[in-house]
Design a protein around this motif. Structure first.
Motif, PDB file in Angstrom:
ATOM      1  N   GLU A  18      -8.833   2.175   9.819  1.00  0.00           N
ATOM      2  CA  GLU A  18      -9.695   2.697   8.757  1.00  0.00           C
ATOM      3  C   GLU A  18      -9.645   1.804   7.521  1.00  0.00           C
ATOM      4  O   GLU A  18      -8.604   1.262   7.165  1.00  0.00           O
ATOM      5  N   ARG A  19     -10.794   1.696   6.853  1.00  0.00           N
ATOM      6  CA  ARG A  19     -10.915   0.923   5.617  1.00  0.00           C
ATOM      7  C   ARG A  19     -10.493   1.800   4.444  1.00  0.00           C
ATOM      8  O   ARG A  19     -11.082   2.862   4.206  1.00  0.00           O
ATOM      9  N   VAL A  20      -9.494   1.345   3.703  1.00  0.00           N
ATOM     10  CA  VAL A  20      -8.960   2.175   2.623  1.00  0.00           C
ATOM     11  C   VAL A  20      -8.664   1.341   1.381  1.00  0.00           C
ATOM     12  O   VAL A  20      -8.505   0.121   1.448  1.00  0.00           O
ATOM     13  N   ALA A  21      -8.604   2.043   0.267  1.00  0.00           N
ATOM     14  CA  ALA A  21      -8.036   1.494  -0.961  1.00  0.00           C
ATOM     15  C   ALA A  21      -6.812   2.332  -1.294  1.00  0.00           C
ATOM     16  O   ALA A  21      -6.680   3.471  -0.852  1.00  0.00           O
ATOM     17  N   ILE A  22      -5.901   1.751  -2.048  1.00  0.00           N
ATOM     18  CA  ILE A  22      -4.691   2.465  -2.454  1.00  0.00           C
ATOM     19  C   ILE A  22      -4.851   2.833  -3.918  1.00  0.00           C
ATOM     20  O   ILE A  22      -4.882   1.958  -4.795  1.00  0.00           O
ATOM     21  N   ALA A  23      -4.970   4.128  -4.185  1.00  0.00           N
ATOM     22  CA  ALA A  23      -5.208   4.609  -5.552  1.00  0.00           C
ATOM     23  C   ALA A  23      -3.893   4.635  -6.310  1.00  0.00           C
ATOM     24  O   ALA A  23      -3.286   5.685  -6.484  1.00  0.00           O
ATOM     25  N   GLY A  24      -3.440   3.459  -6.712  1.00  0.00           N
ATOM     26  CA  GLY A  24      -2.184   3.356  -7.438  1.00  0.00           C
ATOM     27  C   GLY A  24      -2.212   4.166  -8.718  1.00  0.00           C
ATOM     28  O   GLY A  24      -3.107   4.000  -9.545  1.00  0.00           O
ATOM     29  N   LEU A  61      -1.899   8.503  -1.465  1.00  0.00           N
ATOM     30  CA  LEU A  61      -2.547   7.550  -2.374  1.00  0.00           C
ATOM     31  C   LEU A  61      -3.747   6.856  -1.729  1.00  0.00           C
ATOM     32  O   LEU A  61      -4.443   6.082  -2.385  1.00  0.00           O
ATOM     33  N   LEU A  62      -4.001   7.139  -0.447  1.00  0.00           N
ATOM     34  CA  LEU A  62      -5.090   6.472   0.261  1.00  0.00           C
ATOM     35  C   LEU A  62      -6.436   7.114  -0.059  1.00  0.00           C
ATOM     36  O   LEU A  62      -6.553   8.340  -0.150  1.00  0.00           O
ATOM     37  N   VAL A  63      -7.448   6.279  -0.224  1.00  0.00           N
ATOM     38  CA  VAL A  63      -8.827   6.755  -0.343  1.00  0.00           C
ATOM     39  C   VAL A  63      -9.685   5.927   0.608  1.00  0.00           C
ATOM     40  O   VAL A  63      -9.481   4.721   0.751  1.00  0.00           O
TER      41      VAL A  63
END
Length: 313
Positions: free
Chosen positions: A83-89, A113-115
């Motif tokens: 899955e393609r994710v960003a990490i919402a630090g 923290l994953l989006v």
């Protein structure tokens, strides 16, 4: 094994190192980095500014991260490998501060923290949506900027230009302050109604809110002077540590002066929602091996918008 650019100590260059692959613990995942944003805070850490915020050293920087899930730890639910994710630090929990970050080829991240990056949104934009995007979005939220709000954005750097675009999409009437006239056309194309060189030039507009993404002290004072009675000034930028303001004016006009730092998980989700609708954060791509040189460019003030390092498959 994976490679990463590691911070050793202040005023020393980053070191390219090889490390053992991270092993995900309970409700953790390993993300293979595809894009990582370079931030002025990284430059600050390298200069010894706020380095106490780092959980440990040596550490691999990079707190604006996007990529694909490589491995799931025990107890992870609702996520799949690939899955393609960003990490919402979020604050000190961010990668690059609390764990090795996105200047490495693999990152360990907490599940919460994953989006997900929406279809049609690039890894570059997904990375920029985290720190840069959420910080810009939160400040607008703190100032109650929405449909019908008349807002002044001070500073059209990476954060300010992004905020101006967001405010337009939220239905606000947006004015902007920027001393670099070369940036003005970008703001106008984004839907900003008026761009000027000083907040004083917007005093006649009697704006509801000013959001100061520059923070040079004089900008804070000028925003208080220019905003309407009972208006709001939101301080985000920290270009100068101290500001001299007219407290008589602040009190007489009953201005709300508020600070805004970082953003929330929900802010990141909202940025990605706006990206799906067409928001694009101005960004320049560089290669993974160019990260040290990129930080030097940031330090010299040579970057417009965000600088994002990318990796292929």
């Amino acid at each position: 094994m994976f490679r990463g650019w590691q911070f050793i100590e202040p005023r020393a260059p980053l070191k390219l190192v090889e490390k053992e692959d991270p092993v995900p613990g309970e409700r953790e995942v390993v993300v293979e980095t595809r894009a990582a944003g370079l931030c002025h805070s990284d430059v600050g850490f390298m200069e010894g500014i706020n380095a106490s915020m780092l959980a440990f050293t040596p550490i691999i920087f990079g707190h604006e991260v996007s990529g694909t899930i490589k491995q799931l730890g025990p107890g992870v639910m609702g996520w799949e490998v690939g899955e393609r994710v960003a990490i919402a630090g979020l604050g000190l929990d961010a990668p690059g501060l609390n764990t090795d970050g996105g200047f490495g080829e693999k990152v360990l991240a907490k599940e919460d923290l994953l989006v997900r990056i929406p279809e049609g949104v690039s890894f570059v934009q997904g990375a920029a949506a985290t720190d840069a995007g959420q910080t810009s979005r939160k400040a607008l939220r703190v100032g109650d900027v929405g449909a019908g709000t008349r807002v002044g954005i001070i500073g059209l750097g990476g954060l300010g230009l992004t905020a101006a675009k967001m405010a337009v999409m939220l239905g606000a009437e947006v004015h902007a302050v920027e001393i670099n006239e070369g940036v003005w056309p970008l703001a106008v194309r984004a839907g900003v109604k008026r761009v000027v060189a000083s907040p004083a030039e917007l005093a006649d507009e009697q704006l509801d809110v000013f959001v100061d993404y520059a923070g040079f002290g004089t900008t804070t004072a000028a925003a208080i002077d220019a905003v309407r009675n009972e208006g709001t000034v939101v301080q985000v930028g920290m270009g100068a540590q101290f500001a001299t303001i007219d407290t008589t004016l602040l009190v007489a006009k009953q201005v709300r002066l508020l600070g805004s730092l970082g953003g929330s998980y929900e802010d990141t989700l909202d940025v990605l929602r706006l990206m799906k609708l067409g928001l694009e954060i101005t960004a320049t791509e560089i290669g993974f091996d160019e990260i040290p040189a990129g930080l030097e460019r940031l330090k010299r003030g040579e970057v417009r918008g965000r600088l994002v390092a990318t990796r292929g498959e």
